[in-house]
Design an enzyme around this catalytic site. Structure first.
Site, PDB file in Angstrom:
ATOM      1  CB  THR A 147      -0.729   0.161   1.060  1.00 16.04           C
ATOM      2  OG1 THR A 147      -1.531   1.309   1.454  1.00 16.04           O
ATOM      3  CG2 THR A 147      -0.066  -0.403   2.557  1.00 16.04           C
ATOM      4  CG  ASP A 148      -1.112   4.917  -0.644  1.00 17.60           C
ATOM      5  OD1 ASP A 148      -1.725   4.624   0.213  1.00 17.60           O
ATOM      6  OD2 ASP A 148      -1.838   5.832  -1.293  1.00 17.60           O
ATOM      7  CD  GLU A 149      -3.042   3.610   4.607  1.00 23.54           C
ATOM      8  OE1 GLU A 149      -2.864   3.505   5.937  1.00 23.54           O
ATOM      9  OE2 GLU A 149      -4.315   3.820   4.489  1.00 23.54           O
ATOM     10  CE1 TYR A 191      -3.476  -2.384   5.994  1.00 18.89           C
ATOM     11  CE2 TYR A 191      -3.090  -0.141   5.547  1.00 18.89           C
ATOM     12  CZ  TYR A 191      -3.398  -1.472   4.979  1.00 18.89           C
ATOM     13  OH  TYR A 191      -3.312  -1.516   3.452  1.00 18.89           O
ATOM     14  CE  LYS A 220      -0.276  -4.525   3.001  1.00 21.02           C
ATOM     15  NZ  LYS A 220      -0.590  -5.919   2.394  1.00 21.02           N
TER      16      LYS A 220
HETATM   17  P1  NAD Z   1      -9.782  -6.723   2.382  1.00 21.21           P
HETATM   18  O1  NAD Z   1      -9.893  -6.479   3.894  1.00 21.21           O
HETATM   19  O2  NAD Z   1     -11.101  -6.415   1.680  1.00 21.21           O
HETATM   20  O3  NAD Z   1      -9.619  -8.413   2.139  1.00 21.21           O
HETATM   21  C1  NAD Z   1      -8.573  -8.954   2.740  1.00 21.21           C
HETATM   22  C2  NAD Z   1      -8.819 -10.371   2.311  1.00 21.21           C
HETATM   23  O4  NAD Z   1      -7.867 -11.220   3.209  1.00 21.21           O
HETATM   24  C3  NAD Z   1     -10.207 -10.881   3.145  1.00 21.21           C
HETATM   25  O5  NAD Z   1     -10.948 -11.927   2.201  1.00 21.21           O
HETATM   26  C4  NAD Z   1      -9.836 -11.655   4.282  1.00 21.21           C
HETATM   27  O6  NAD Z   1     -10.670 -12.920   4.451  1.00 21.21           O
HETATM   28  C5  NAD Z   1      -8.412 -12.282   3.711  1.00 21.21           C
HETATM   29  N1  NAD Z   1      -7.557 -12.962   4.938  1.00 21.21           N
HETATM   30  C6  NAD Z   1      -7.306 -11.947   6.109  1.00 21.21           C
HETATM   31  N2  NAD Z   1      -6.437 -12.715   6.886  1.00 21.21           N
HETATM   32  C7  NAD Z   1      -6.019 -13.709   6.060  1.00 21.21           C
HETATM   33  C8  NAD Z   1      -5.223 -14.705   6.649  1.00 21.21           C
HETATM   34  N3  NAD Z   1      -4.510 -14.760   7.713  1.00 21.21           N
HETATM   35  N4  NAD Z   1      -5.072 -15.977   5.807  1.00 21.21           N
HETATM   36  C9  NAD Z   1      -5.790 -15.845   4.407  1.00 21.21           C
HETATM   37  N5  NAD Z   1      -6.680 -14.942   4.076  1.00 21.21           N
HETATM   38  C10 NAD Z   1      -6.697 -13.624   5.106  1.00 21.21           C
HETATM   39  O7  NAD Z   1      -8.843  -6.256   1.915  1.00 21.21           O
HETATM   40  P2  NAD Z   1      -8.568  -5.361   0.447  1.00 21.21           P
HETATM   41  O8  NAD Z   1      -8.782  -3.902   0.561  1.00 21.21           O
HETATM   42  O9  NAD Z   1      -8.986  -6.204  -0.659  1.00 21.21           O
HETATM   43  O10 NAD Z   1      -7.048  -5.359   0.366  1.00 21.21           O
HETATM   44  C11 NAD Z   1      -6.298  -6.195  -0.346  1.00 21.21           C
HETATM   45  C12 NAD Z   1      -4.746  -5.994  -0.030  1.00 21.21           C
HETATM   46  O11 NAD Z   1      -4.497  -4.921  -0.879  1.00 21.21           O
HETATM   47  C13 NAD Z   1      -4.388  -5.923   1.369  1.00 21.21           C
HETATM   48  O12 NAD Z   1      -3.090  -6.367   1.440  1.00 21.21           O
HETATM   49  C14 NAD Z   1      -4.112  -4.440   1.472  1.00 21.21           C
HETATM   50  O13 NAD Z   1      -3.159  -4.205   2.410  1.00 21.21           O
HETATM   51  C15 NAD Z   1      -3.613  -4.031   0.012  1.00 21.21           C
HETATM   52  N6  NAD Z   1      -4.242  -2.568  -0.451  1.00 21.21           N
HETATM   53  C16 NAD Z   1      -5.526  -2.185  -0.255  1.00 21.21           C
HETATM   54  C17 NAD Z   1      -6.027  -0.949  -0.675  1.00 21.21           C
HETATM   55  C18 NAD Z   1      -7.477  -0.641  -0.754  1.00 21.21           C
HETATM   56  O14 NAD Z   1      -7.570   0.620  -0.971  1.00 21.21           O
HETATM   57  N7  NAD Z   1      -8.154  -1.464  -0.226  1.00 21.21           N
HETATM   58  C19 NAD Z   1      -5.010  -0.361  -1.232  1.00 21.21           C
HETATM   59  C20 NAD Z   1      -3.849  -0.343  -1.475  1.00 21.21           C
HETATM   60  C21 NAD Z   1      -3.445  -1.712  -1.008  1.00 21.21           C
HETATM   61  O1  DAU Z   2      -3.919   4.250   0.625  1.00 23.15           O
HETATM   62  C1  DAU Z   2      -4.464   3.030   0.509  1.00 23.15           C
HETATM   63  C2  DAU Z   2      -5.173   2.304   1.905  1.00 23.15           C
HETATM   64  O2  DAU Z   2      -6.359   2.736   1.634  1.00 23.15           O
HETATM   65  C3  DAU Z   2      -5.283   1.176   2.064  1.00 23.15           C
HETATM   66  O3  DAU Z   2      -3.970   0.470   2.193  1.00 23.15           O
HETATM   67  C4  DAU Z   2      -6.090   0.539   3.093  1.00 23.15           C
HETATM   68  O4  DAU Z   2      -6.053  -0.995   3.310  1.00 23.15           O
HETATM   69  C5  DAU Z   2      -7.499   1.011   2.969  1.00 23.15           C
HETATM   70  O5  DAU Z   2      -8.375   0.683   3.950  1.00 23.15           O
HETATM   71  C6  DAU Z   2      -7.531   2.458   2.568  1.00 23.15           C
HETATM   72  O6  DAU Z   2      -6.846   3.278   3.718  1.00 23.15           O
HETATM   73  P1  DAU Z   2      -7.851   4.660   4.398  1.00 23.15           P
HETATM   74  O7  DAU Z   2      -7.844   4.717   6.006  1.00 23.15           O
HETATM   75  O8  DAU Z   2      -7.172   5.639   3.506  1.00 23.15           O
HETATM   76  O9  DAU Z   2      -9.216   4.195   3.932  1.00 23.15           O
HETATM   77  P2  DAU Z   2     -10.832   4.486   4.632  1.00 23.15           P
HETATM   78  O10 DAU Z   2     -11.911   4.154   3.609  1.00 23.15           O
HETATM   79  O11 DAU Z   2     -10.677   3.876   5.847  1.00 23.15           O
HETATM   80  O12 DAU Z   2     -10.572   6.148   4.869  1.00 23.15           O
HETATM   81  C7  DAU Z   2     -10.498   6.893   3.881  1.00 23.15           C
HETATM   82  C8  DAU Z   2     -10.557   8.459   4.321  1.00 23.15           C
HETATM   83  O13 DAU Z   2     -11.720   8.701   4.803  1.00 23.15           O
HETATM   84  C9  DAU Z   2      -9.522   8.406   5.546  1.00 23.15           C
HETATM   85  O14 DAU Z   2      -8.877   9.785   5.552  1.00 23.15           O
HETATM   86  C10 DAU Z   2     -10.720   8.434   6.725  1.00 23.15           C
HETATM   87  C11 DAU Z   2     -11.915   9.083   6.078  1.00 23.15           C
HETATM   88  N1  DAU Z   2     -12.990   8.322   6.553  1.00 23.15           N
HETATM   89  C12 DAU Z   2     -13.180   7.062   6.823  1.00 23.15           C
HETATM   90  C13 DAU Z   2     -14.238   6.442   7.246  1.00 23.15           C
HETATM   91  C14 DAU Z   2     -14.393   4.999   7.410  1.00 23.15           C
HETATM   92  C15 DAU Z   2     -13.859   9.362   7.456  1.00 23.15           C
HETATM   93  O15 DAU Z   2     -13.696  10.383   7.224  1.00 23.15           O
HETATM   94  N2  DAU Z   2     -15.149   8.527   7.786  1.00 23.15           N
HETATM   95  C16 DAU Z   2     -15.313   7.194   7.823  1.00 23.15           C
HETATM   96  O16 DAU Z   2     -16.348   6.797   8.376  1.00 23.15           O
END
Ligand code: NAD
Ligand code: DAU
Length: 354
Positions: free
Chosen positions: A133-135, A159, A163
């Site tokens: 992730t970019d985080e 988190y 990562k």
């Molecule tokens: P998500 O939380 O929707 O899905 C995660 C999945 O992993 C789920 O299906 C969960 O059951 C499975 N899982 C969790 N623990 C596990 C374990 N111990 N063994 C096997 N499976 C397990 O997450 P997402 O948003 O789909 O993100 C997927 C990946 O992409 C993550 O690694 C996250 O860090 C990365 N990522 C997410 C975002 C985003 O915006 N959502 C952006 C950049 C990177």
């Molecule tokens: O940048 C990549 C990341 O983006 C991934 O690595 C993470 O897995 C993914 O969850 C996401 O993280 P964020 O914390 O940026 O996403 P989230 O949707 O939780 O929040 C987005 C922004 O919105 C953040 O600044 C917090 C804000 N927010 C979020 C929620 C849930 C609110 O203001 N209100 C809310 O209820």
């Protein structure tokens, strides 16, 4: 040939699996623990598809992993499995350490053993693609340049720290053992099948339910949004053409303050499914206590993947968010199914309302 995908029942993983099986002949073994975020219903359309082998299990289960690798002999592993929600990591970091760090370590050890057993030809073609992730880069100031792959690691939440630790392990397995790894750092994804604990799907489902739209702090935190299918195409490009040992930032040059995102969602809902009283959904916006340690701004410099791999996103934010809102309107059953007891408990803990 076969791919082993971990976390393929989550948001990005299930989009990846669905796209892959629609376009390629190769089978996928999908290992997922089915935490609250994993949902087999995301994969319902694959029922009866011989090329999708779903395995309910943990990336930390070394015996299971070893057996799966030996049986299916994948040419690549794509690691999506993770605990992914920042707010949950603040309330309880333990599961993040367990899956994102210890689980990735267990996965790496099993892959190292499997890869070491391959014949030379297969060994040189094998890849582990780790989805990061970019985080991990931390938070940018308003005038700072976007994150490049050289940006120093400065994770701020449990988190992102977990990562970052997993990224370092992946990097070390390449440097020390020569494991052929690739790592991607994507910005915020949005799109179909997004669990409604994250900003965009939470706003869509709360708006329709007549609930408050909780904006943290001043709502001026900036995220860089990418439609999930574009992230999936970037992962395919990195898998096929990425240079072993390299990292690739993935993003669509699409920075927006959170409040603007919430306004976009409200405006689309006003157009596509207006409130019965004719008042805008914007009226439901409620400012709530900020996230502790809240990162102010993320922005991805995607020059490297564009230049070296010829990847570009297909969707603009305007096309992607319209498709996303429409998808949620078209799938009330999916929304109802994920809003189970466990989901309601989370909403009550985080926002103090059911
Ligand atoms: P998500 O939380 O929707 O899905 C995660 C999945 O992993 C789920 O299906 C969960 O059951 C499975 N899982 C969790 N623990 C596990 C374990 N111990 N063994 C096997 N499976 C397990 O997450 P997402 O948003 O789909 O993100 C997927 C990946 O992409 C993550 O690694 C996250 O860090 C990365 N990522 C997410 C975002 C985003 O915006 N959502 C952006 C950049 C990177
Ligand atoms: O940048 C990549 C990341 O983006 C991934 O690595 C993470 O897995 C993914 O969850 C996401 O993280 P964020 O914390 O940026 O996403 P989230 O949707 O939780 O929040 C987005 C922004 O919105 C953040 O600044 C917090 C804000 N927010 C979020 C929620 C849930 C609110 O203001 N209100 C809310 O209820």
């Amino acid at each position: 040939m076969t791919l082993l995908v971990t976390g393929g029942a989550g948001f990005i993983g299930s989009n990846f699996v669905l796209d892959w099986l629609a376009a390629a002949d190769e089978a996928i073994v999908n290992l997922d623990k089915l935490t609250y975020a994993g949902n087999v219903h995301n994969l319902a359309s694959l029922q009866g598809n011989q090329r999708h082998i779903f395995v309910h299990g943990d990336i930390g289960d070394t015996a299971l992993l070893g057996a799966l690798l030996a049986k299916h002999r994948p040419r690549a592993v794509i690691n999506f499995a993770a605990e992914s929600h920042v707010d949950r990591s603040i309330l309880g970091p333990g599961a993040f350490i367990e899956t994102n760090i210890v689980g990735t370590f267990a996965l790496l050890e099993q892959i190292r053993a499997y890869w070491g057993s391959l014949a030379q030809g297969e060994k040189s073609k094998f890849r582990l693609l780790h989805v990061s992730t970019d985080e991990v880069y931390g938070s940018l100031g308003a005038q700072d340049s976007a994150f490049t792959e050289e940006h120093r690691y400065e994770p701020n939440s449990p988190y992102s720290a977990s990562k970052a630790a997993s990224d370092h392990l992946v990097r070390a397995y390449h440097h020390t053992y020569g494991l052929p790894v690739l790592t991607t750092h994507c910005s915020n994804n949005y799109g179909p099948l997004h669990f409604p604990e994250k900003l965009i799907p939470l706003m869509i489902v709360n708006a329709q339910a007549g609930k408050p739209l909780p904006v943290y702090g001043d709502g001026q935190q900036i995220r860089d949004w990418l439609y999930v299918k574009d992230h999936c195409s970037a992962i395919r490009a990195v898998l096929e053409r990425g240079q072993v040992g390299e990292t690739y930032n993935v993003g669509g040059w699409n920075e927006k303050p959170n409040l603007e995102i919430v306004h976009s969602v409200c405006d689309l809902l006003d157009e596509l499914k207006p409130r019965a009283d004719g008042v805008s959904y914007r009226q439901q916006i409620t400012y709530v206590t900020d996230r502790p340690g809240h990162d102010r701004r993320y922005a991805i410099d995607a020059s490297k993947i564009e230049r070296d791999l010829g990847w570009k996103p297909v969707e603009t934010f305007e096309t992607g968010i319209r498709k996303t809102v429409q998808w949620y309107l078209d799938h009330p059953d999916w929304v109802a199914q994920v809003q189970s007891g466990a989901y309601r408990e989370w909403v009550a803990t985080q926002y103090g309302q059911a």
